[in-house]
Design a protein around this motif. Structure first.
Motif, PDB file in Angstrom:
ATOM      1  N   ALA A   1       0.132 -48.753 -26.414  1.00 22.53           N
ATOM      2  CA  ALA A   1      -1.238 -48.824 -26.940  1.00 22.53           C
ATOM      3  C   ALA A   1      -2.098 -49.783 -26.126  1.00 22.53           C
ATOM      4  O   ALA A   1      -3.259 -49.482 -25.813  1.00 22.53           O
ATOM      5  CB  ALA A   1      -1.205 -49.248 -28.406  1.00 22.53           C
ATOM      6  N   LYS A   2      -1.563 -50.951 -25.768  1.00 19.33           N
ATOM      7  CA  LYS A   2      -2.336 -51.936 -25.005  1.00 19.33           C
ATOM      8  C   LYS A   2      -2.671 -51.417 -23.607  1.00 19.33           C
ATOM      9  O   LYS A   2      -3.802 -51.565 -23.129  1.00 19.33           O
ATOM     10  CB  LYS A   2      -1.566 -53.257 -24.900  1.00 19.33           C
ATOM     11  N   LEU A   3      -1.696 -50.834 -22.954  1.00 23.87           N
ATOM     12  CA  LEU A   3      -1.938 -50.300 -21.618  1.00 23.87           C
ATOM     13  C   LEU A   3      -2.885 -49.103 -21.665  1.00 23.87           C
ATOM     14  O   LEU A   3      -3.760 -48.970 -20.821  1.00 23.87           O
ATOM     15  CB  LEU A   3      -0.612 -49.895 -20.968  1.00 23.87           C
ATOM     16  N   ASP A   4      -2.668 -48.228 -22.644  1.00 21.06           N
ATOM     17  CA  ASP A   4      -3.526 -47.055 -22.863  1.00 21.06           C
ATOM     18  C   ASP A   4      -3.652 -46.212 -21.597  1.00 21.06           C
ATOM     19  O   ASP A   4      -4.745 -45.837 -21.175  1.00 21.06           O
ATOM     20  CB  ASP A   4      -4.908 -47.514 -23.352  1.00 21.06           C
ATOM     21  N   ILE A   5      -2.486 -45.918 -20.999  1.00 24.71           N
ATOM     22  CA  ILE A   5      -2.476 -45.118 -19.769  1.00 24.71           C
ATOM     23  C   ILE A   5      -1.598 -43.871 -19.925  1.00 24.71           C
ATOM     24  O   ILE A   5      -1.178 -43.274 -18.940  1.00 24.71           O
ATOM     25  CB  ILE A   5      -2.004 -45.960 -18.565  1.00 24.71           C
ATOM     26  N   GLY A   6      -1.292 -43.527 -21.171  1.00 21.05           N
ATOM     27  CA  GLY A   6      -0.573 -42.284 -21.439  1.00 21.05           C
ATOM     28  C   GLY A   6       0.923 -42.443 -21.519  1.00 21.05           C
ATOM     29  O   GLY A   6       1.557 -42.010 -22.489  1.00 21.05           O
ATOM     30  N   TYR A   7       1.522 -43.056 -20.516  1.00 24.82           N
ATOM     31  CA  TYR A   7       2.965 -43.270 -20.483  1.00 24.82           C
ATOM     32  C   TYR A   7       3.248 -44.474 -19.586  1.00 24.82           C
ATOM     33  O   TYR A   7       2.373 -44.940 -18.839  1.00 24.82           O
ATOM     34  CB  TYR A   7       3.709 -42.029 -19.953  1.00 24.82           C
TER      35      TYR A   7
ATOM     36  N   ARG B   1      -6.926 -47.415 -15.496  1.00 20.81           N
ATOM     37  CA  ARG B   1      -7.805 -46.350 -15.981  1.00 20.81           C
ATOM     38  C   ARG B   1      -9.088 -46.236 -15.170  1.00 20.81           C
ATOM     39  O   ARG B   1      -9.689 -45.164 -15.100  1.00 20.81           O
ATOM     40  CB  ARG B   1      -8.171 -46.578 -17.459  1.00 20.81           C
ATOM     41  N   THR B   2      -9.518 -47.336 -14.561  1.00 28.11           N
ATOM     42  CA  THR B   2     -10.837 -47.362 -13.908  1.00 28.11           C
ATOM     43  C   THR B   2     -10.745 -47.456 -12.385  1.00 28.11           C
ATOM     44  O   THR B   2     -11.761 -47.696 -11.727  1.00 28.11           O
ATOM     45  CB  THR B   2     -11.661 -48.555 -14.427  1.00 28.11           C
ATOM     46  N   CYS B   3      -9.556 -47.254 -11.810  1.00 27.41           N
ATOM     47  CA  CYS B   3      -9.380 -47.476 -10.374  1.00 27.41           C
ATOM     48  C   CYS B   3      -9.806 -46.290  -9.525  1.00 27.41           C
ATOM     49  O   CYS B   3      -9.939 -46.401  -8.304  1.00 27.41           O
ATOM     50  CB  CYS B   3      -7.925 -47.834 -10.069  1.00 27.41           C
ATOM     51  N   GLY B   4      -9.965 -45.109 -10.140  1.00 30.41           N
ATOM     52  CA  GLY B   4     -10.383 -43.939  -9.384  1.00 30.41           C
ATOM     53  C   GLY B   4      -9.241 -43.159  -8.759  1.00 30.41           C
ATOM     54  O   GLY B   4      -9.482 -42.173  -8.057  1.00 30.41           O
ATOM     55  N   VAL B   5      -7.999 -43.584  -9.012  1.00 33.29           N
ATOM     56  CA  VAL B   5      -6.819 -42.866  -8.506  1.00 33.29           C
ATOM     57  C   VAL B   5      -6.136 -42.186  -9.686  1.00 33.29           C
ATOM     58  O   VAL B   5      -6.036 -42.754 -10.778  1.00 33.29           O
ATOM     59  CB  VAL B   5      -5.848 -43.829  -7.792  1.00 33.29           C
ATOM     60  N   ALA B   6      -5.655 -40.990  -9.482  1.00 34.79           N
ATOM     61  CA  ALA B   6      -5.029 -40.232 -10.558  1.00 34.79           C
ATOM     62  C   ALA B   6      -3.825 -40.980 -11.129  1.00 34.79           C
ATOM     63  O   ALA B   6      -3.037 -41.573 -10.385  1.00 34.79           O
ATOM     64  CB  ALA B   6      -4.595 -38.866 -10.048  1.00 34.79           C
ATOM     65  N   ARG B   7      -3.690 -40.934 -12.451  1.00 27.59           N
ATOM     66  CA  ARG B   7      -2.601 -41.652 -13.118  1.00 27.59           C
ATOM     67  C   ARG B   7      -1.241 -41.272 -12.542  1.00 27.59           C
ATOM     68  O   ARG B   7      -0.379 -42.138 -12.357  1.00 27.59           O
ATOM     69  CB  ARG B   7      -2.644 -41.350 -14.636  1.00 27.59           C
TER      70      ARG B   7
END
Length: 285
Positions: A97-103, A63-69
């Motif tokens: 839920a733990k990853l919280d990156i959408g998919y 989530r915080t790496c600055g690269v699009a998911r």
């Protein structure tokens, strides 16, 4: 480091980067930094698992790496102990839920048996229950691709016979000195990509005189040789490291191993894992 820009295409059409970062033994509170460092280096494929206990940290790094998911590929694994449908459904949602990156890009059944009975009893029905849960999440769009890990041919045949969606991936212990050629051929014939975890055998190959001699011939490190070996087999290696320098070195594999040396590496027997033999994947039991 062109390998970081290359991909395989899975049976379902999803593209997966040819080189990934493994995160086994990277603590949850250090995982985000490792993931960010890997992505900054150019990695786009990150592998974790419920059993690693670091999904939260991996997700933070994504989530915080600055690269699009959508430019990243994230894998996780259903705990090996989960062999019933309802528990599997709940665990998949817990990983989301733990990853919280959408998919999730890829989710695997971590092993065909629980770790305390690895290569023991037959859990064929339990694996089908877990697989049905993965298929449901795949159909729902929660997971883009699904697969298995540590599955031998009979385990794969069980899934292939009964599944609606065939496994896209089988992640196994594969490295120079431990090349399961029959299993690799079985998977390749069925368009199942083989991922190679521990391509340097958790570091034990660093002490191999035979592999060191071949690496010196190409003027590369033992890890570079081993990662290149896995790539030339058509597999997708997942070297684990939290060290940014090692991440860069592991991706610097733009050289070609000769057919003769590929054969030599493929026929070696390097399965003395020392202290790591305490883990089921290295002991085989």
């Amino acid at each position: 480091m062109t390998i970081l820009n290359e991909t395989y295409t899975l049976a379902g059409g999803v593209q997966i980067p040819k080189l990934g970062l493994g995160t086994w033994f990277i603590d949850d509170d250090k995982a985000a930094d490792a993931v960010r460092a890997a992505i900054e280096t150019g990695y786009r494929n990150i592998d974790t698992a419920q059993a690693y206990g670091n999904e939260r940290g991996v997700g933070e790094g994504i989530r915080t790496c600055g690269v699009a998911r959508e430019d990243l590929f994230v894998s996780t694994k259903l705990a090996a102990e989960i062999k019933d449908f309802d528990t599997a459904v709940a665990a998949i949602d817990e990983s989301l839920a733990k990853l919280d990156i959408g998919y999730i890009d890829l989710m695997l059944i971590h092993a065909p048996q629980p770790w305390d009975d690895f290569r023991g009893s037959d859990y064929a029905e339990g694996n089908l229950q877990a697989w049905r849960a993965l298929e449901g999440a795949h159909t729902a769009g929660k997971i883009r691709a699904i697969g298995v890990s540590n599955f031998v041919q009979s385990d794969l045949e069980n899934i292939l016979t009964h599944a609606t969606v065939a496994p896209h991936v089988n992640q196994v212990l594969l490295h120079a000195g431990n090349t399961p050629a029959e299993l690799l051929g079985f998977c390749q014939d069925r368009n199942i990509l083989v991922q190679a975890y521990s391509p340097i055998a958790h570091g034990t190959l660093l002490d191999s005189r035979q592999i060191t001699a071949i690496a010196e011939k190409y003027e590369v490190s033992v890890p570079q040789l081993c990662i290149r070996y896995a790539l030339q087999l058509g597999t997708q290696p997942l070297p684990k490291t939290a060290n940014p320098e090692h991440m860069r070195s592991n991706a610097d594999v733009d050289f070609e191993i000769s057919t003769e040396d590929m054969t030599a590496l493929g026929t070696l027997d390097e399965r003395d894992y020392g202290e790591h033999a305490a883990f089921p994947v290295y002991s085989g039991k």
